[in-house]
Structures are given as C-alpha cells and as structure tokens.
Design an enzyme around this catalytic site. Sequence first.
Site, PDB file in Angstrom:
ATOM      1  N   GLN A   1       0.821  -1.214   0.000  1.00 51.36           N
ATOM      2  CA  GLN A   1       0.000   0.000   0.000  1.00 51.36           C
ATOM      3  C   GLN A   1       0.854   1.263   0.000  1.00 51.36           C
ATOM      4  O   GLN A   1       0.330   2.365  -0.079  1.00 51.36           O
ATOM      5  CB  GLN A   1      -0.929   0.002   1.219  1.00 51.36           C
ATOM      6  CG  GLN A   1      -0.182   0.158   2.524  1.00 51.36           C
ATOM      7  CD  GLN A   1      -1.053   0.014   3.758  1.00 51.36           C
ATOM      8  OE1 GLN A   1      -1.464  -1.074   4.129  1.00 51.36           O
ATOM      9  NE2 GLN A   1      -1.350   1.150   4.387  1.00 51.36           N
TER      10      GLN A   1
ATOM     11  N   CYS B   1      -5.044   0.768   3.973  1.00 49.68           N
ATOM     12  CA  CYS B   1      -4.968  -0.632   4.397  1.00 49.68           C
ATOM     13  C   CYS B   1      -6.317  -1.338   4.254  1.00 49.68           C
ATOM     14  O   CYS B   1      -6.372  -2.501   3.872  1.00 49.68           O
ATOM     15  CB  CYS B   1      -4.498  -0.711   5.841  1.00 49.68           C
ATOM     16  SG  CYS B   1      -5.477   0.276   6.985  1.00 49.68           S
TER      17      CYS B   1
END
Length: 329
Positions: free
Chosen positions: A127, A133
């Site tokens: 990410q 997330c």
Amino acid sequence: MKLLLLLFVSINVVFASQDWNAFKEKYHKVYKNSKEENYRKQIFLKNLKVIEEHNKKYTQGLSTYTIGVNKFADLTHEEIYSSSKSSTRREVTTVRSSPTPKFIPRDDVPESIDWRDYGVVTPISNQELCMSCWAFAVVATLEAHVGIYEGRNVSLSQQNLVDCVDPTFTCSQYLDIHALDNTYQYIVDNGGIDLRDSYPVEYYTVGSCRFKSETVGATIKAYGNITEGDEEELKAVVGTIGPVTVTITTDFSWDLYREGVYYNGDCMNTDEIFNHAVVVIGYGSEDGEDYWLVKNSWGTYFGQDGYIKMARNRDNNCGIASIARYPLI
Ligand SMILES: *[C@@H]1O[C@H](CO)[C@@H](O)[C@H](O)[C@H]1NC(C)=O
Ligand SMILES: *[C@@H]1O[C@H](CO)[C@@H](O)[C@H](O)[C@H]1NC(C)=O
C-alpha cells in the site's frame, strides 16, 4: 578501565555505523541531504536499541516473538501510520455488531488451516504510505474467496475502493471504524469491483471514481459479520468459509515483527485503537501458542515474507476479532 570503556564505546559506534550502512544498502535508502540522513539514522539507532532490548526478553522467555530491522526501521510508528491527529479514538469500543444471522458450521472446524496451501491466497501487495490498508485488506480477502468459490485467480483494484467508497477519504487519514462495512457494502451496491489491470493502483493519491462495469473482476451478494470479539466464531469462519478482513491495533513492535507468535499486552492501552486492517488467512498453534496467520499489505519486507502470526485465544489480543468482516459470494 577508562581506556577500556572508551574502546567499548567507540566499538559500539563503529558497529552502529556498520549496521546503518548495511541497512541503507539492503533497502536502497536514499536521503535528501545529510540532515535528513542524520535524522533517519537517529531513529534507526533508537529502534535498534529497542529491538535488542525486546529480543533479550525473548531469550529470557519473557516474550513469544522477536522483532528485527526491516525496511521500516528508519521511520517512527507515527510516520508509518501518518499523523495521529484524526485517528480512531477509544469510544469505538461501544460499537456492537449484530449477531451473525446466517448458518456457520461449527462442526468440522479444522484445528488449523493455512489458505495458502489451497493456492487461493494472492501475492502480498504494497500500500506504500497511503493509509488505504482497508482497501488492500478487503481486496486480498475477496481475491482469496474468488479463488475458493469460483476457482479463479484475479487481481482486483484497490484504487477502485480508494477512489469510490468514501469521497472524503485522503491518504493521510486514519482508519475509520466503519471502513470495512462501508467497503463491503459498496462492493455489494456497486455490482462488483474492477480488475486491477483496468483500474491500477496510483500510489499516494485519491482520484475521482472511475469504475467501469465492463471490466468488473468480482461481485459479492452480501458480507458477513463476526460477533464482536468472538475468536471461536472467527476460527469457524476462517476454517470453513475462508479468509476474513479484520482491524487491529498496532505499535512499533508490530511494525518490526520478525518471528514467533506476536502478543502485546499493551496494545489496547492506547488512544489509537484499530489503526490497521489486515486479513486472517489461517490459524494454528506453534510451541503451545495459538496464533492467527495474518496477511499484511506492506510488501514482503514486512514480518515473514509479508505475514505475521498473532496471538489467538488470548483475550482478543490487539482487537483482532473486534471488527471482522468477510464477503459472501
Ligand atoms: C455488521 O455490523 C455493523 C456494525 O454493527 C453493521 O453496521 C452492519 O450492518 C452489519 N452488517 C451485516 C451484514 O450484518
Ligand atoms: C495468481 O496470479 C499471480 C499473478 O500472475 C501469480 O503471481 C500467483 O502466483 C497466482 N496464484 C495465486 C494463488 O495468487
């Protein structure tokens, strides 16, 4: 005596410099200028000390896991999780999920499972430093369910979720406690999620929603809830249905995890609870410690090739079964 001490101190300094240089080389670290480098080095050396102290506890049998230098060792915990200003605060513990209405088979729940053994867990994503997330965790969960129930290996678009679920989302924003519900509900209402190839990741940015129904990669009918904090139910779902998206509370020791079963008696004693979303892809026991097998989205530099084993049946440690959701295909 003084001389010896001096020698000892300078040897330590030399070792520290060697460690620092090795770290920079291994992770291809480049800094803007010497001021920045010096600042990073101080954080690194501080972390190095914390690592040594923690691992000493491990060798004394006072901890069940070790930590170590990884790609994140020149960052503070706050930097990894961006600014803590807009974080999810303690009051969220009042959130209650409704009892799960559907049938969950509790017979035949295996004693251990690792969904990687079934060839349905897709590669670890990264990410980067966007606080997305939740999007990465939901995508990783859904990809595994598509593998289990449709026999397809798909790469789904995290960016689709980052851009479309919440128009007010920014990359520096802390996890919202409704993020998993909102994200799964979006995929239900939207009629699916795009393929990653047609809607690729744009690191660090949020754009306008560009979902195209022609390139939809997966759809879900609904999503399921685990009763808040019920680790037995989480086990039943992971063991008989598939991976589950969960939110957890982390600190620097989680960020630098290396091996063993991660247990942190302090992790809920913070203002910033539920600051991360990850995927439970299995569970088991190791040296008498029950664990959840957890997939992260920080690349393979994190933990054990991108995975961490977290304590199971230890009073819902780090809130792993508090907000847990999974897709129903
Ligand atoms: C799951 O629980 C959340 C929080 O209580 C709730 O908002 C949501 O509607 C529930 N979803 C399902 C599918 O039960
Ligand atoms: C699925 O496809 C990806 C990309 O081609 C590949 O790396 C991976 O090994 C395949 N299998 C699984 C289970 O992800």
